[in-house]
Design a protein around this motif. Structure first.
Motif, PDB file in Angstrom:
ATOM      1  N   UNK A  99       1.389  -1.195   0.059  1.00  0.00           N
ATOM      2  CA  UNK A  99      -0.045  -0.248   0.187  1.00  0.00           C
ATOM      3  C   UNK A  99       0.867   1.131   0.060  1.00  0.00           C
ATOM      4  N   UNK A 100       1.955   1.210   1.205  1.00  0.00           N
ATOM      5  CA  UNK A 100       2.733   2.441   0.542  1.00  0.00           C
ATOM      6  C   UNK A 100       3.256   2.382  -0.270  1.00  0.00           C
ATOM      7  N   UNK A 101       4.160   0.908  -1.173  1.00  0.00           N
ATOM      8  CA  UNK A 101       5.193   1.350  -2.169  1.00  0.00           C
ATOM      9  C   UNK A 101       3.513   2.197  -3.712  1.00  0.00           C
ATOM     10  N   UNK A 102       2.416   1.979  -3.665  1.00  0.00           N
ATOM     11  CA  UNK A 102       1.227   1.980  -4.702  1.00  0.00           C
ATOM     12  C   UNK A 102       0.982   3.286  -4.052  1.00  0.00           C
ATOM     13  N   UNK A 103       0.867   4.155  -3.311  1.00  0.00           N
ATOM     14  CA  UNK A 103       0.667   5.511  -2.761  1.00  0.00           C
ATOM     15  C   UNK A 103       2.152   6.512  -3.139  1.00  0.00           C
ATOM     16  N   UNK A 104       3.328   5.731  -2.639  1.00  0.00           N
ATOM     17  CA  UNK A 104       4.368   6.635  -2.704  1.00  0.00           C
ATOM     18  C   UNK A 104       4.450   6.966  -4.489  1.00  0.00           C
ATOM     19  N   UNK A 105       3.724   5.579  -5.419  1.00  0.00           N
ATOM     20  CA  UNK A 105       3.780   5.463  -6.870  1.00  0.00           C
ATOM     21  C   UNK A 105       2.738   6.498  -7.063  1.00  0.00           C
ATOM     22  N   UNK A 106       2.074   7.364  -6.667  1.00  0.00           N
ATOM     23  CA  UNK A 106       0.926   8.313  -7.404  1.00  0.00           C
ATOM     24  C   UNK A 106       1.413   9.389  -7.433  1.00  0.00           C
ATOM     25  N   UNK A 107       1.479  10.001  -8.544  1.00  0.00           N
ATOM     26  CA  UNK A 107       1.514  11.485  -9.217  1.00  0.00           C
ATOM     27  C   UNK A 107       1.002  12.598  -8.298  1.00  0.00           C
ATOM     28  N   UNK A 108      -0.043  12.805  -7.155  1.00  0.00           N
ATOM     29  CA  UNK A 108      -0.064  13.684  -6.399  1.00  0.00           C
ATOM     30  C   UNK A 108       0.646  13.401  -5.086  1.00  0.00           C
ATOM     31  N   UNK A 113      -0.667  14.317   4.220  1.00  0.00           N
ATOM     32  CA  UNK A 113      -0.033  13.828   5.564  1.00  0.00           C
ATOM     33  C   UNK A 113       1.138  12.579   5.711  1.00  0.00           C
ATOM     34  N   UNK A 114       1.454  12.425   6.844  1.00  0.00           N
ATOM     35  CA  UNK A 114       2.122  11.574   6.935  1.00  0.00           C
ATOM     36  C   UNK A 114       2.100  10.042   6.745  1.00  0.00           C
ATOM     37  N   UNK A 115       1.851   8.706   6.029  1.00  0.00           N
ATOM     38  CA  UNK A 115       1.924   7.424   6.529  1.00  0.00           C
ATOM     39  C   UNK A 115       2.849   6.610   7.488  1.00  0.00           C
ATOM     40  N   UNK A 116       2.159   6.565   8.071  1.00  0.00           N
ATOM     41  CA  UNK A 116       3.400   5.722   8.701  1.00  0.00           C
ATOM     42  C   UNK A 116       3.096   4.517   9.026  1.00  0.00           C
ATOM     43  N   UNK A 117       4.353   3.485   8.643  1.00  0.00           N
ATOM     44  CA  UNK A 117       4.143   1.809   8.561  1.00  0.00           C
ATOM     45  C   UNK A 117       4.877   1.674   9.928  1.00  0.00           C
ATOM     46  N   UNK A 118       3.529   0.607  10.211  1.00  0.00           N
ATOM     47  CA  UNK A 118       4.498   0.358  11.936  1.00  0.00           C
ATOM     48  C   UNK A 118       4.615  -1.586  11.821  1.00  0.00           C
ATOM     49  N   UNK A 119       5.610  -2.157  11.977  1.00  0.00           N
ATOM     50  CA  UNK A 119       5.348  -4.013  11.673  1.00  0.00           C
ATOM     51  C   UNK A 119       5.394  -3.539  12.704  1.00  0.00           C
ATOM     52  N   UNK A 120       4.849  -4.214  13.774  1.00  0.00           N
ATOM     53  CA  UNK A 120       5.193  -4.154  15.335  1.00  0.00           C
ATOM     54  C   UNK A 120       5.637  -5.960  16.018  1.00  0.00           C
ATOM     55  N   UNK A 121       6.387  -5.838  17.019  1.00  0.00           N
ATOM     56  CA  UNK A 121       6.831  -6.979  17.611  1.00  0.00           C
ATOM     57  C   UNK A 121       6.089  -7.914  17.984  1.00  0.00           C
TER      58      UNK A 121
END
Length: 480
Positions: free
Chosen positions: A317-326, A330-338
């Motif tokens: 999801x983060x990679x797809x959003x990062x690839x948008x022209x727009x 806001x900041x997207x935070x990915x948290x991979x919890x332990x």
């Protein structure tokens, strides 16, 4: 999907060892500045169409699960694989261009799995497929041999006379119901969580349960259990649903004796790590939309659906959003919890570490119920969120996602931040077959279906993107 805390599907059942109600008391929540109703601009609605198109054409989520399960495999905290998973996640986030990628320490108890073996020795010798429950104490390598006493439910076990199980093995035989929303898990998992303490109070030498699963396979389901202070700790295991059926039939005919060997047990405290990375917003970088999943897994399989799929949905999801022209506002935070499986220790540590920033969390969601597809969207409505929720629901209709009844979104690792007031969006992943392989040796890559996980990624990415671009707040007016 592991066992959640006091919030959400798994949380209701677990009553986790790290009580989120206690953690919530540590979170000093600031008043959310009333920025008015959340509104989603037309440009974001247009961009979400492209986002979904790209995701459905190949989100990249499958490749993430393939990499994690092949290069790392199972990820039990404290093992070399756990450390490898943390390194893998840091590299994956940096390679995709996320910012401020870092790890956050999570202290927790250690535990090891060793030899597991069970067999019926009378009336007729035969093997039994068994797995120790997480945190279980061991029988020692020599094992124990005892008569089995069956109970149809945890309630029946609790109703047994004191002392009636002295020197015996208690067996709880409650089956789990198959449901789309996974609600059958809540009732069944209670026997796994509370069974050992309940059996110990009646004098039992050990406890076994019918696996908390909906399958008909000879693969037992592991999962966390809990002991009570002041109550003897006894060995605890789960037998496969197939062996449970055999044991039921034998017990109908007369007494059964079993030998149980669980050479497992606690270790010294360990430290594992959650992994965090940001896709920074260009206009409101201090306002955070968070996407969670858990990096750890049980050790019987390779953690593909639980929760490699969630990790993949988050990163894709983060990679797809990062690839948008727009560009994101806001900041997207990915948290991979332990350490979600062992009692949401990563969630507790994250909540405590970020208490001061709780008011800056705009919206959160997480993926921890398999690959999907996403079939329902839920977000608690209020005067500020009503219009944005309707817009989000409308954008999800092409993905065949319905809008669920108004109510709190379920969460596990996001529990502490939800307790602090962060709105939680639930994207309900279809759990109809999830519990067939949940916590078993069958949780492997071949269970990941590309089109299904692509649809789930499209849905998650859509909600995350719209929350990142929205103006205003999703919190109720005057909310803390």
């Amino acid at each position: 999907m592991g066992d959640k805390g006091v919030l959400g599907l798994k949380n209701k059942a677990l009553g986790t060892g790290v009580a989120l109600s206690v953690i919530a008391g540590l979170l000093a929540t600031a008043a959310w500045a009333d920025a008015g109703p959340a509104t989603i601009p037309a440009s974001a609605l247009n961009s979400v169409k492209e986002l979904q198109k790209r995701a459905l054409a190949g989100s990249g989520a499958y490749e993430v699960v393939e990499s994690l399960t092949t290069q790392v495999g199972p990820r039990l905290p404290g093992t070399p694989n756990d450390a490898a998973a943390v390194a893998w996640a840091v590299k994956a986030m940096k390679d995709m261009g996320l910012q401020d990628v870092h790890t956050e320490a999570v202290p927790m108890p250690g535990w090891r799995r060793g030899l597991e073996r069970a067999s019926i020795i009378a009336p007729m010798p035969q093997p039994v497929a068994v797995a120790a429950l997480g945190a279980s104490v061991g029988t020692g390598p020599e094992g124990i041999e005892a008569e089995v006493v069956r109970f149809a439910s945890l309630a029946d076990l609790k109703a047994a006379p004191d002392g009636s199980l002295t020197g015996k093995i208690a067996y709880i035989a409650l089956p789990m119901a198959r449901t789309q929303d996974g609600s059958g898990y809540g009732e069944a998992v209670a026997m796994r969580i509370a069974g050992p303490a309940a059996a110990a109070k009646k004098g039992a030498a050990a406890v076994i349960i019918r696996s908390v699963g909906t399958d008909a396979h000879r693969t037992p389901h592991t999962g966390m259990t809990r002991y009570e202070d002041g109550v003897a700790k006894i060995p605890a295991g789960a037998i496969s649903t197939i062996d449970a059926g055999q044991l039921d039939r034998l017990l109908e005919r007369g007494p059964v004796r079993m030998k149980l060997v669980l050479d497992v047990g606690p270790l010294d405290p360990i430290t594992t790590y959650s992994v965090v990375g940001d896709l920074k917003g260009t206009e409101k970088p201090d306002e955070i939309v968070v996407m969670g999943a858990h990096l750890d897994s049980w050790d019987l399989g390779t953690g593909a659906i639980d929760d490699g799929a969630g990790v993949a949905i988050a990163l894709a999801s983060a990679k797809l959003i990062k690839g948008l022209p727009e560009k994101p506002k806001r900041t997207l935070r990915i948290v991979l919890f332990a350490a979600e499986e062992e009692g949401t220790y990563g969630a507790a540590a994250y909540g405590k570490a970020h208490a001061a920033d709780a008011a800056h969390y705009v919206l959160g969601t997480e993926a921890d119920l398999g690959i999907g597809p996403v079939w329902q969207f839920k977000l608690k409505s209020n005067a500020n969120a009503e219009g944005a929720i309707a817009a989000m629901a409308a954008t999800l209709k092409p993905l065949r996602v319905i809008q669920g009844a108004d109510g709190e979104g379920e969460s596990s690792d996001l529990g502490p931040m939800a307790e602090a007031g962060m709105p939680v969006a639930e994207l309900s992943l279809d759990a109809t077959t999830y519990f067939d392989i949940h916590h078993t040796a069958d949780d492997t890559l071949d269970r990941i279906d590309r089109p299904t996980i692509d649809q789930s990624t499209a849905a998650y990415a859509s909600v995350l993107w719209l929350a990142m671009q929205a103006g205003g707040t999703f919190r109720a007016p005057g909310a803390k």
